[in-house]
Design a protein around this motif. Structure first.
Motif, mmCIF file in Angstrom:
data_model
loop_
_atom_site.group_PDB
_atom_site.id
_atom_site.type_symbol
_atom_site.label_atom_id
_atom_site.label_comp_id
_atom_site.label_asym_id
_atom_site.label_seq_id
_atom_site.Cartn_x
_atom_site.Cartn_y
_atom_site.Cartn_z
ATOM 1 N N MET A 29 0.858 -1.171 0.000
ATOM 2 C CA MET A 29 0.000 0.000 0.000
ATOM 3 C C MET A 29 0.902 1.231 0.000
ATOM 4 N N PRO A 30 0.697 2.120 -0.921
ATOM 5 C CA PRO A 30 1.500 3.349 -0.941
ATOM 6 C C PRO A 30 1.244 4.181 0.311
ATOM 7 N N ARG A 31 2.290 4.769 0.838
ATOM 8 C CA ARG A 31 2.204 5.552 2.080
ATOM 9 C C ARG A 31 1.147 6.649 1.983
ATOM 10 N N GLU A 32 1.014 7.276 0.835
ATOM 11 C CA GLU A 32 0.048 8.381 0.706
ATOM 12 C C GLU A 32 -1.402 7.908 0.780
ATOM 13 N N ASP A 33 -1.635 6.586 0.632
ATOM 14 C CA ASP A 33 -2.989 6.035 0.750
ATOM 15 C C ASP A 33 -3.389 5.740 2.192
ATOM 16 N N ILE A 34 -2.448 5.802 3.103
ATOM 17 C CA ILE A 34 -2.743 5.511 4.515
ATOM 18 C C ILE A 34 -3.384 6.736 5.156
ATOM 19 N N VAL A 35 -4.591 6.538 5.661
ATOM 20 C CA VAL A 35 -5.335 7.630 6.283
ATOM 21 C C VAL A 35 -5.119 7.626 7.794
ATOM 22 N N THR A 36 -5.128 6.444 8.403
ATOM 23 C CA THR A 36 -5.005 6.326 9.852
ATOM 24 C C THR A 36 -4.002 5.232 10.198
ATOM 25 N N HIS A 37 -3.138 5.513 11.151
ATOM 26 C CA HIS A 37 -2.191 4.524 11.669
ATOM 27 C C HIS A 37 -2.665 4.125 13.059
ATOM 28 N N TYR A 38 -2.803 2.826 13.300
ATOM 29 C CA TYR A 38 -3.254 2.330 14.598
ATOM 30 C C TYR A 38 -2.069 1.726 15.347
ATOM 31 N N SER A 39 -1.897 2.115 16.573
ATOM 32 C CA SER A 39 -0.846 1.563 17.409
ATOM 33 C C SER A 39 -1.473 0.601 18.414
ATOM 34 N N CYS A 40 -1.030 -0.639 18.381
ATOM 35 C CA CYS A 40 -1.563 -1.653 19.298
ATOM 36 C C CYS A 40 -1.249 -1.302 20.751
ATOM 37 N N ARG A 41 -0.051 -0.767 20.996
ATOM 38 C CA ARG A 41 0.334 -0.395 22.370
ATOM 39 C C ARG A 41 -0.425 0.831 22.842
ATOM 40 N N GLN A 42 -0.613 1.815 21.966
ATOM 41 C CA GLN A 42 -1.383 3.001 22.356
ATOM 42 C C GLN A 42 -2.840 2.639 22.627
ATOM 43 N N THR A 43 -3.364 1.688 21.874
ATOM 44 C CA THR A 43 -4.741 1.251 22.109
ATOM 45 C C THR A 43 -4.855 0.586 23.475
ATOM 46 N N LEU A 44 -3.895 -0.269 23.829
ATOM 47 C CA LEU A 44 -3.907 -0.896 25.156
ATOM 48 C C LEU A 44 -3.907 0.183 26.238
ATOM 49 N N ALA A 45 -3.032 1.178 26.095
ATOM 50 C CA ALA A 45 -2.952 2.262 27.083
ATOM 51 C C ALA A 45 -4.264 3.049 27.155
ATOM 52 N N PRO A 91 3.873 -1.596 12.511
ATOM 53 C CA PRO A 91 2.500 -1.710 13.022
ATOM 54 C C PRO A 91 1.446 -1.617 11.926
ATOM 55 N N THR A 92 0.236 -1.913 12.317
ATOM 56 C CA THR A 92 -0.891 -1.956 11.400
ATOM 57 C C THR A 92 -1.157 -0.587 10.782
ATOM 58 N N ALA A 93 -1.428 -0.603 9.519
ATOM 59 C CA ALA A 93 -1.877 0.602 8.814
ATOM 60 C C ALA A 93 -3.138 0.224 8.067
ATOM 61 N N THR A 94 -4.137 1.088 8.122
ATOM 62 C CA THR A 94 -5.394 0.780 7.469
ATOM 63 C C THR A 94 -6.062 2.058 7.024
ATOM 64 N N ARG A 95 -7.089 1.923 6.215
ATOM 65 C CA ARG A 95 -7.823 3.085 5.718
ATOM 66 C C ARG A 95 -9.032 3.418 6.582
#
Length: 157
Positions: free
Chosen positions: A1-17, A144-148
């Motif tokens: 996936m091209p970097r410019e197509d990534i809208v949101t980056h999810y951090s598994c550790r930040q989500t736990l916190a 880490p996970t990257a998704t739209r």
């Protein structure tokens, strides 16, 4: 996936916190309560920097039928996850009839693969039908996970 197509980056550790600091973000289901107990154990064990929450809870798509997906980072994370899975008050291994039902349910997905018998399941009081997982494919070598998609409830960076 091209970097410019990534809208949101999810951090598994930040989500736990975030889920630990604001438990109201968890759905008020049995699986949400189970995840909160697991998160509390992770934080108390000093492992919040090496274990994260992924899957439906990561992207805010969790519901009463969700399972708990965790990811561990590095050898310290692996050891912390082993200790977590040894905590029988939180996670009990599948055995006997429940192991057989799990096998039958998952057999259709195992074509060309194998069944990981030492899986674990949530405590008796959980209504969620899916087991807690030891591993996840959400995080790859590339990071880490990257998704739209965006859950709308995770803290923004």
């Amino acid at each position: 996936m091209p970097r410019e197509d990534i809208v949101t980056h999810y951090s598994c550790r930040q989500t736990l916190a975030a889920l630990h600091q604001t438990p109201d973000l968890l759905n008020r289901t049995a699986v949400g309560k189970d995840l909160f107990a697991i998160i509390n154990w992770i934080v108390a064990a000093g492992a919040a920097d090496v274990i994260g929450v992924t899957g439906s809870f990561l992207v805010g798509a969790c519901n009463a039928r969700s399972d708990i997906d965790l990811v561990c980072y590095g050898s310290r994370g692996y050891e912390a996850a082993r200790e977590l899975f040894a905590e029988r008050a939180l996670i009990r291994p599948y055995e006997g009839e429940t192991l057989t039902r799990l096998y039958v349910r998952r057999a259709k997905y195992m074509v060309g693969g194998s069944f990981d018998a030492p899986c674990a399941r949530k405590p008796e009081n959980s209504r969620a039908s899916q087991p807690a997982r030891r591993r996840t494919s959400t995080v790859s070598r590339s990071g880490p996970t990257a998704t739209r998609r965006s859950p709308g409830w995770l803290p923004k960076k």
